[in-house]
Design an enzyme around this catalytic site. Structure first.
Site, PDB file in Angstrom:
ATOM      1  N   ASP A 130       3.830  -5.598  -7.447  1.00  0.00           N
ATOM      2  CA  ASP A 130       2.960  -6.764  -7.650  1.00  0.00           C
ATOM      3  C   ASP A 130       2.175  -6.657  -8.958  1.00  0.00           C
ATOM      4  OD1 ASP A 130       3.820  -7.681  -5.236  1.00  0.00           O
ATOM      5  OD2 ASP A 130       1.942  -7.356  -4.154  1.00  0.00           O
ATOM      6  N   ASP A 226       2.837   5.242  -0.528  1.00  0.00           N
ATOM      7  CA  ASP A 226       2.062   4.626  -1.611  1.00  0.00           C
ATOM      8  C   ASP A 226       2.513   5.202  -2.949  1.00  0.00           C
ATOM      9  OD1 ASP A 226       0.694   2.971   0.046  1.00  0.00           O
ATOM     10  OD2 ASP A 226      -1.111   4.211   0.164  1.00  0.00           O
ATOM     11  N   ASP A 228       1.305   6.995  -5.258  1.00  0.00           N
ATOM     12  CA  ASP A 228       0.989   8.352  -5.703  1.00  0.00           C
ATOM     13  C   ASP A 228       1.486   9.416  -4.725  1.00  0.00           C
ATOM     14  OD1 ASP A 228      -1.110   7.152  -4.041  1.00  0.00           O
ATOM     15  OD2 ASP A 228      -2.052   9.117  -4.165  1.00  0.00           O
ATOM     16  N   ASP A 320      -2.443  -1.413   8.111  1.00  0.00           N
ATOM     17  CA  ASP A 320      -1.801  -0.270   8.763  1.00  0.00           C
ATOM     18  C   ASP A 320      -2.399  -0.020  10.151  1.00  0.00           C
ATOM     19  OD1 ASP A 320      -4.240   0.436   7.717  1.00  0.00           O
ATOM     20  OD2 ASP A 320      -3.455   1.977   6.375  1.00  0.00           O
TER      21      ASP A 320
END
Length: 563
Positions: A130, A226, A228, A320
Site C-alpha cells: 500500500d 509483517d 520487518d 488480528d
C-alpha cells in the site's frame, strides 16, 4: 503618589485569592476528601485485581513447566513430517506480507519468506503493498557492460555503499518492493506482487483483498508476516504439522525474537514487557483455554477457520485480535509454540513507540465495547471461557492495567500527598505494586537490573495507554487512527550506521513532549511539598517518577530521527 489603578488591581487580585482560598476550605472536607477516598479505594481494588491475575498466571505457568504439559509438546511433528515427505502431500500455503512505506525493511521479510523450505509449487508468497512514499534516489551498482541493465546483474544490498561505480535511480517504495519481488520470481519462487491505490481498511483491507485473489482460494493455510519479520527456513515445517494433526486447530502462533533489543534503553524496556506477554500470557492462554490474542504476525491460520470466523474486518485497529476472538467464539482452538521464534525489530524511536502503544491500547478497548454482547450471547463456548475472555483477557489486561498504572501511581498517590487527610496504606501503595512488578520482570533475567527504569517508564507510558483506552471505550476522536510503526532497519545495519540517526540531528522542538513535561512539573511540586510537610517517604518515588517524565518529555529516550 501610588497609581490608583494598580492599587485597585492589586486589591482585586488579593480578594480573588482570598475567595478561592475560602472556597477551597469549604469544599475540601465535605467534597474533595471523600472523592479522593473513593478514588483511592477504587484504584486499590483494581490494583488487587491486577495482582491476583498476575499471581494466577504465575501459578499456571509454574505448573505448566514443572509438569511439562505445554500444549504444543503433545504433538508428534516428526512423524507427520515424514508422512508428508513420503507421500509428497504438502498442503498449499499462502504467505502474506502486508506493508506500507517499508523501504528500510521490506527486503528482510520478502527474502526470508521466499527462502523458507517448502516445495515451490506448494507455496505462494503474496506481497501486499500500500506504499505511497514519494520518489527517492536509490543507489544501484554500475553494470559490467553498457547493454546490461544494473537490475539484471546486481541486487540492492549493503554492499552498494562500497561500490566504486554506481547509478542513482529515482525509485519509489512501490518500485523497490516490486523489483524485489521480480528478483525472487526470476529465481523460481512463486511471488505475487499486489498493489492497492487506496489504503481502504488499512492492514485488514489489504489482507482481505489478498485472500480474494483466484490463486489464494486454492490454499489450505495462510502464514502472515509483517514487513520487518524474518522467519527461519524451517518455519512452515514447525507450524503446518500442528494444523494437519488437529482439525480443530485454527491458529499456530510463534513468539517474537528481537534483533535490536540492545539498540537503546527504550528497546531493552520493550523487551521486558513483551517477554512477559509471550512467556506467560500467551503460554497460559494456550495451555488452559486454547485461546489467546493473535499477534497479527508470525502466525499460520487455517483458511477454513479464517473464513468461518467471518474473515478480516476493519471495524477496529486491532484486526488480528478481532479475528482471534471471533474464531474462538466459533469453537476453534489455538496453540502457541513457545520454542519457535521469529526475528523482528522493535521500534527504537519514542514517536513510533507512542503511536504503536496508542493503537495497541485503543483498539482492544474499542473491540471490547463492540464484542461484549456477542461474547455473552455466544452458546458455542463454555461459561469459563467466556469469563476468561471478558474478565481476564479484556477487562484486567486491556483496561484495568492501564488505568491503575497511571491514575493510581501518577495521580492518586501524589494527590494523597497534597491532602494528608487521606491516608494511603503502604500495603496498597508499596507491597502489592512491588510484587506485581517482580512477577512481570522476572521473565527477562538479563534485564532485571533495569527494573527500576522499567517501572518508571511504564508509568509514563501508562498516561498514553489510559488515554487511548478511554478513547476506545467512548469511540472518541482518534479511535480509528492507524499509523504504521516506523522501523529503521536495525536488523540489517551495524551500530555505526544506526547511530547516524541519533539525537544530535534532531531539533529541540521535535523532541519536546508537552504532556510529559507538565506531568513532571506536577510530580516535582508534590515531591517538594512532601519533603516540606509530609511524614512519609513518598517523595523518593515522586522525585524519581518526575525525573522519568522529564527525561521522556525532553526527548532523551530512544533513537531519534529528524522530521
Amino acid at each position: 503618589m501610588r497609581n490608583p489603578v494598580l492599587v485597585e488591581g492589586a486589591g482585586d487580585g488579593a480578594a480573588v485569592g482570598e475567595r478561592l482560598l475560602v472556597l477551597w476550605r469549604r469544599i475540601r472536607t465535605p467534597m474533595v476528601v471523600p472523592l479522593l477516598w473513593a478514588l483511592m479505594y477504587a484504584c486499590a481494588f483494581m490494583s488487587v485485581m491486577l495482582f491476583a491475575e498476575r499471581v494466577y498466571m504465575a501459578i499456571v505457568i509454574v505448573l505448566v513447566k514443572l509438569l511439562r504439559i505445554k500444549r504444543y509438546t503433545k504433538y508428534k511433528l516428526d512423524s507427520m513430517r515424514q508422512e508428508m515427505e513420503a507421500a509428497e502431500s504438502h498442503p498449499m500455503v499462502l504467505v502474506q506480507i502486508p506493508m506500507f512505506n517499508e523501504k528500510e525493511v521490506y527486503r528482510l521479510s520478502i527474502g526470508a519468506a521466499c527462502a523458507m523450505s517448502w516445495p515451490s509449487n506448494k507455496m505462494i508468497v503474496q506481497v501486499l503493498d500500500d506504499s505511497t512514499d514519494p520518489v527517492i534516489k536509490v543507489m544501484i551498482p554500475a553494470p559490467a557492460t553498457e547493454k546490461e541493465p544494473p537490475w539484471q546483474r546486481h541486487a540492492m544490498d549493503d554492499a552498494l555503499l562500497t561500490c566504486d561505480a554506481c547509478f542513482w535511480l529515482p525509485w519509489s517504495s512501490q518500485e523497490m518492493v516490486e523489483y524485489e519481488c521480480q528478483s525472487w520470481a526470476s529465481k523460481g519462487v512463486n511471488v505475487e506482487y499486489e498493489f492497492r491505490n487506496s489504503r481502504s481498511g488499512y492492514k485488514a483491507g489489504a489482507l482481505r483483498e489478498g485472500l480474494e485473489k483466484s490463486y489464494a482460494k486454492d490454499c489450505d493455510f495462510v502464514a502472515i508476516f509483517d514487513a520487518d519479520f524474518q522467519p527461519d527456513p524451517d518455519y512452515l515445517w514447525r507450524t503446518i504439522p500442528f494444523l494437519l494433526t488437529n482439525p480443530e486447530l485454527a491458529l499456530v502462533q510463534a513468539r517474537w525474537k528481537f534483533v535490536n533489543a540492545d539498540e537503546c534503553l527504550l528497546t531493552r524496556l520493550q523487551e521486558m514487557s513483551l517477554d512477559y506477554h509471550f512467556s506467560v500470557e500467551q503460554e497460559v492462554g494456550s495451555s488452559t483455554y486454547s485461546f489467546f490474542g493473535f499477534n497479527g504476525t508470525a502466525g499460520v491460520w487455517r483458511m477454513e477457520a479464517l473464513v468461518d470466523a467471518g474473515g478480516w474486518k476493519d471495524r477496529t485497529t486491532v484486526e488480528d485480535m478481532d479475528l482471534a476472538v471471533r474464531a474462538s467464539l466459533r469453537g476453534w482452538k489455538f496453540v502457541f509454540v513457545g520454542d519457535l521464534a521469529v526475528k523482528n525489530e522493535l521500534p527504537s524511536t519514542f514517536k513510533a513507540y507512542r503511536f504503536q502503544q496508542h493503537r495497541w491500547s485503543c483498539g482492544p478497548a474499542n473491540l471490547f465495547r463492540k464484542m461484549l454482547k456477542e461474547i455473552l450471547c455466544c452458546k458455542r463456548v463454555s461459561a469459563w471461557k467466556k469469563f476468561h475472555v471478558i474478565y481476564d483477557f479484556f477487562f484486567v489486561r486491556k483496561i484495568v492495567a492501564h488505568f491503575v498504572t497511571f491514575f493510581f501511581y501518577c495521580v492518586i498517590i501524589p494527590a494523597c500527598v497534597l491532602l494528608p487527610d487521606v491516608h494511603l496504606p503502604k500495603f496498597i501503595a508499596v507491597y502489592i505494586p512491588s510484587a506485581t512488578t517482580v512477577l512481570n520482570a522476572i521473565c527477562t533475567p538479563r534485564s532485571f537490573h533495569l527494573i527500576i527504569f522499567w517501572i518508571l517508564f511504564e508509568n509514563v507510558m501508562a498516561m498514553h495507554r489510559a488515554k487511548a483506552t478511554i478513547i476506545g471505550l467512548l469511540e472518541a476522536n482518534r479511535v480509528y487512527e492507524w499509523i504504521v510503526t516506523a522501523k529503521l532497519g536495525n536488523a540489517s545495519r551495524n551500530k555505526n550506521s544506526s547511530r547516524s540517526h541519533r539525537r544530535s540531528r534532531c531539533r529541540i522542538v521535535e523532541r519536546i513532549h508537552l504532556m510529559e513535561v507538565l506531568m513532571g512539573l506536577f510530580l516535582l511540586y508534590c515531591t517538594i511539598y512532601d519533603i516540606m510537610f509530609g511524614r512519609d517517604l513518598f517523595y523518593v518515588y515522586l522525585f524519581a517518577q518526575s525525573m522519568a517524565f522529564f527525561v521522556v518529555g525532553f526527548g532523551y529516550v530512544g533513537v531519534y530521527v529528524s522530521n
